[in-house]
Enzyme design. Structure first.
Site, PDB file in Angstrom:
ATOM      1  CG  PHE A 221      -2.197  -0.770   1.085  1.00 22.74           C
ATOM      2  CD1 PHE A 221      -3.093  -0.385   0.416  1.00 22.74           C
ATOM      3  CD2 PHE A 221      -2.133  -1.948   1.870  1.00 22.74           C
ATOM      4  CE1 PHE A 221      -4.433  -1.268   0.067  1.00 22.74           C
ATOM      5  CE2 PHE A 221      -3.389  -2.818   1.723  1.00 22.74           C
ATOM      6  CZ  PHE A 221      -4.417  -2.462   0.911  1.00 22.74           C
ATOM      7  CD  GLU A 366      -8.864  -9.110   8.502  1.00 26.68           C
ATOM      8  OE1 GLU A 366      -9.030  -7.843   8.669  1.00 26.68           O
ATOM      9  OE2 GLU A 366      -8.137  -9.112   7.182  1.00 26.68           O
ATOM     10  CG  HIS A 391     -12.152  -9.974   7.089  1.00 28.32           C
ATOM     11  ND1 HIS A 391     -11.822 -10.678   5.875  1.00 28.32           N
ATOM     12  CD2 HIS A 391     -11.652  -8.704   6.744  1.00 28.32           C
ATOM     13  CE1 HIS A 391     -10.869 -10.067   5.026  1.00 28.32           C
ATOM     14  NE2 HIS A 391     -10.899  -8.670   5.348  1.00 28.32           N
ATOM     15  CG  ASP A 448      -9.706  -7.794   2.142  1.00 31.60           C
ATOM     16  OD1 ASP A 448     -10.027  -6.565   2.109  1.00 31.60           O
ATOM     17  OD2 ASP A 448      -9.003  -8.432   2.981  1.00 31.60           O
TER      18      ASP A 448
END
Lengths: 519, 519
Positions: A221, A366, A391, A448
């Site tokens: 990212f 999650e 999730h 996702d």
């Protein structure tokens, strides 16, 4: 009646008489069914198996005659893979890591059928983790792109579009040079191979822990930011994401975005509302070009690892955005590794101030740490009125939470591949969504961050869910239910949902037609 | 009252009025709890968390003041390991394969506490997979032992006790020589290392599939036969198993055995009843030497991979054994890899002929293939009146079966380490028993074949169950419940259970005392 017979049998087995309402007797009192005939046994057995099937997700879905014919084609393809896998489990792709079987999966006939299936919408996906690696590599050929590298050019730290050498500080010490120079210096093939690896989680199919997987994950990212936050590229990236999704049988998107400030070539920053405006106008442009596309909605999803007062600011920003984009902005979430961020309970006060017209779609549970504050996020998400749960991997360990999501009709956004890559589970056959399917808990299938695992926008997740997670008997009824659920549990209004369903139905009918012709 | 408040909140959240009994409205009608105060929110939240805790296994167990003090010592040790693991999951042993952390686990202070804990009985363990590797190596030094090897002595195929060269055919082509000669020829250390590896599943912590793991697993049983089926060794092996168990805090055993025909030094075979007689007399000898030992019972458990008519013979044999050993023989089971053997449904007719005084303790659902005939074994086991379920790994995917085992008070024999080594699951945090604990489904913890993973008779399984599978908050109440359950769900009569409980309580009190002194 069926259930009555079963209950009588139960009473018999536990040594009770039919009239007796008292608690079951201790073990030593119980008797077995051994005095019944094999025929009666067989009846009882099929009742139990029917009861289980009837109470599983999607079982109440009706199939038309055409759909029943298409179902046969689908189940033939599914059975072949299952039977092969059962005979030799080492060849069963859902028993392995996606990185080791990606191409093998794509060659599977079942995958081919699922690829063309109109799957409805993706309700859980993140802003800069959508597009294929090839598309990302393509972007690095654009004019005015600079790269900042460390370790004698061996490690890419940041990108930036700029007319002249960027003055921006990267996360780590590094040297800026034009991307074209870097490519020439290091060799095109080398750079391509390096970036292919750097833009995804490959080749690490096994990390020592989920924390290490998350480190790698977050570093992608960070690296992508300078490349994608350049305003024209941001627009193009998103438009391309819609294109790739649509080609993968996806007609709707509910996007979670940090809504970062974009930048212009001269370095001027844009505002958050510009980021949203780009999303909105690109969505409209895409819909004009593809009238069967249902649309897209935005979930503002900033980072969770902050002080409570920052969440207060998030809430204010979200309210302002909702005023400016009343239809396009549908809700709010908090993102980042849940185990390291703060639990929702820390943010309850500011979050209770969110107006009712902004939905919550919280990431929670999650984790595979049982009985922690991360699990408790499930409770807070539900009490805060979350519309869906991102999730919810841990929810199967929380029977009260399960009961509440069923009663409140909250859908769990199941992201099978993400859970595997981020080291929550290994074998898809052990994924907790199997229990959700068995217990008729509402779920949708989402991807996702498909870009980071070089997967298709949604088909790989459907493939592993259908072949690896769901029971042998799960068929077109489950798939139809999942597709419809992705519209039903979206942030669209009832009227929009109805129009969306029509668009989906049109493509669905075509797909069913094509399947029956393949028979 | 608590639950009433929660239900009112639920109705509020779903847009219903308190009086309205109709079905919940569609999503668009629902409202969140956002208009409540943070204080009311906090009350609701703790109600939900209390509801979950209250409905989990062992929570109703009462602790005395002394036990509460001991609990603090226990939880301090547990919390330390959990906190360390949470900060660095790669150091958390239940996230790894036992083969990689065996010694590390044994050094853990929590393991130390669990080792001395009186854990009750082992209700699931197999005849020739009980003793430590060291003990097995020791047996290979006995007089008159021959070994049959292949590949120039590199591969051990069989053992046999005999005065002269055995004439018995082994499973594969091999050459017999006296064990002493073999050891001298190959070097003592080499032979020891080789046998250490051959007598266990080490070093293979990851097989390509569970089928491959089972191949290796079965090959150990086959190799051990000639070593252990010699009648005097059979007795000694079993006595030693009881000794090792007792030293590991185990006071009772319910043993599954194939009841093979043993042999004498001159090759004469003994009868099946002799095998049982040895078990019985060795149990009595052990109890005479260790008055606090509760005892042992036998489950006749022949191989499942047979024709139905063979099961008819099994039933007849079992009836005959029950006549001769009415107290010692408690039940019947079928063993071998469930996925490759026949499903129980094939054997229903002969099994229904089993008299009521012989209990069933069926292996079933030892699989991660969802919706197969292996899963359906769960249904058949329940309908056949099984008193416990061996493994039941898949039962969490079967809500009707879960409901029935709860109502019928059937305990699941959870064998955590076995499931990991035989490749059903990897990370203990994802073991399905977490769901059983959360849902108050009766379980006992057992070790299956501890010899083959070089584990302690029961402590390793307790360690992984307590630290890895159960929630953070699980404490002495759960451990006490598990220990008591192992007596409660045994095949003992009520009177025997009561006596057994007294013996367990005596040791338990001592242990609690020692813990409080450590504080």
């Amino acid at each position: 009646m069926s259930s009555g017979l079963l209950m009588r049998a139960l009473r018999h087995m536990s040594g009770q008489t039919a009239k007796c309402g008292k608690k079951y007797e201790p073990l030593s009192m119980s008797r077995s069914l051994r005095d019944i005939t094999p025929e009666a046994y067989s009846t009882l057995r099929s009742i139990m198996i029917q009861m289980e099937r009837a109470s599983s997700l999607g079982n109440s879905m009706q199939l038309t005659d055409k759909e029943s014919a298409a179902n046969k084609v689908l189940m033939t393809a599914k059975s072949k893979e299952l039977e092969k896998g059962f005979l030799n489990p080492s060849k069963f792709t859902p028993g392995q890591h996606i990185f080791q079987v990606l191409k093998k999966v794509e060659r599977s006939p079942l995958f081919g059928l699922l690829k063309t299936m109109p799957k409805g919408g993706i309700l859980h996906a993140h802003d800069t983790a959508l597009c294929s690696t090839e598309f990302l590599i393509g972007l690095t050929y654009r004019e005015n792109l600079w790269i900042c590298t460390a370790d004698e050019g061996c490690r890419a730290i940041a990108f930036r579009f700029s007319k002249s050498k960027p003055t921006m500080k990267a996360m780590e010490e590094c040297n800026w040079e034009p991307m074209a120079d870097f490519r020439e210096r290091r060799g095109e093939e080398n750079v391509k191979k390096y970036l292919q690896s750097r833009f995804s989680m490959y080749p690490f199919s096994s990390f020592l822990s989920n924390n290490q997987a998350w480190n790698q994950f977050m570093s992608i990212f960070i690296l992508l930011d300078g490349l994608l936050l350049y305003a024209p590229i941001w627009a193009e990236y998103y438009y391309n994401a819609l294109t790739e999704m649509y080609a993968d049988g996806v007609q709707y998107l509910e996007l979670r975005s940090l809504l970062p400030d974009l930048y212009c070539l001269d370095g001027t920053p844009l505002k958050m509302t510009d980021t949203v405006a780009i999303y909105k106008s690109e969505t409209e442009r895409f819909m004009a070009n593809n009238p069967d596309f249902i649309g897209a909605r935005l979930i503002y999803a900033p980072l969770r690892g902050v002080e409570p007062k920052v969440v207060d600011e998030y809430v204010q920003k979200c309210i302002a955005l909702k005023k400016e984009f009343p239809t396009f902005l549908t809700g709010f979430d908090l993102v980042g590794q849940e185990e390291l961020g703060r639990p929702l309970i820390d943010f309850v006060e500011p979050l209770l101030k969110m107006p009712e017209d902004i939905n919550f779609y919280f990431h929670c549970g999650e984790t595979n740490w049982f009985g922690t504050s991360i699990d408790e996020n499930l409770i807070d998400a539900i009490l805060l009125g979350t519309k869906r749960i991102g999730h919810g991997y841990a929810i199967v360990k929380h029977p009260v939470a399960i009961e509440m999501v069923k009663k409140l009709d909250i859908a769990i956004e199941v992201c099978p591949v993400s859970n595997q890559v981020l080291q929550l589970g290994q074998d898809y056959r052990n994924h907790p969504a199997a229990m959700l399917i068995a217990n008729d808990v509402p779920i949708v299938i989402a991807s996702d961050d498909p870009s980071f695992w070089r997967a298709t926008p949604l088909t790989h997740d459907f493939y592993f869910a259908f072949l690896g997670i769901a029971p042998f008997s799960a068929d077109l009824k489950l798939l139809k239910h999942l597709a419809i659920s992705s519209i039903r549990y979206s942030g669209l209004t009832d009227e929009e949902k109805s129009k969306g369903m029509d668009k989906w139905q049109k493509q669905w009918n075509k797909w069913i037609e094509s399947l029956t012709k393949a028979a």
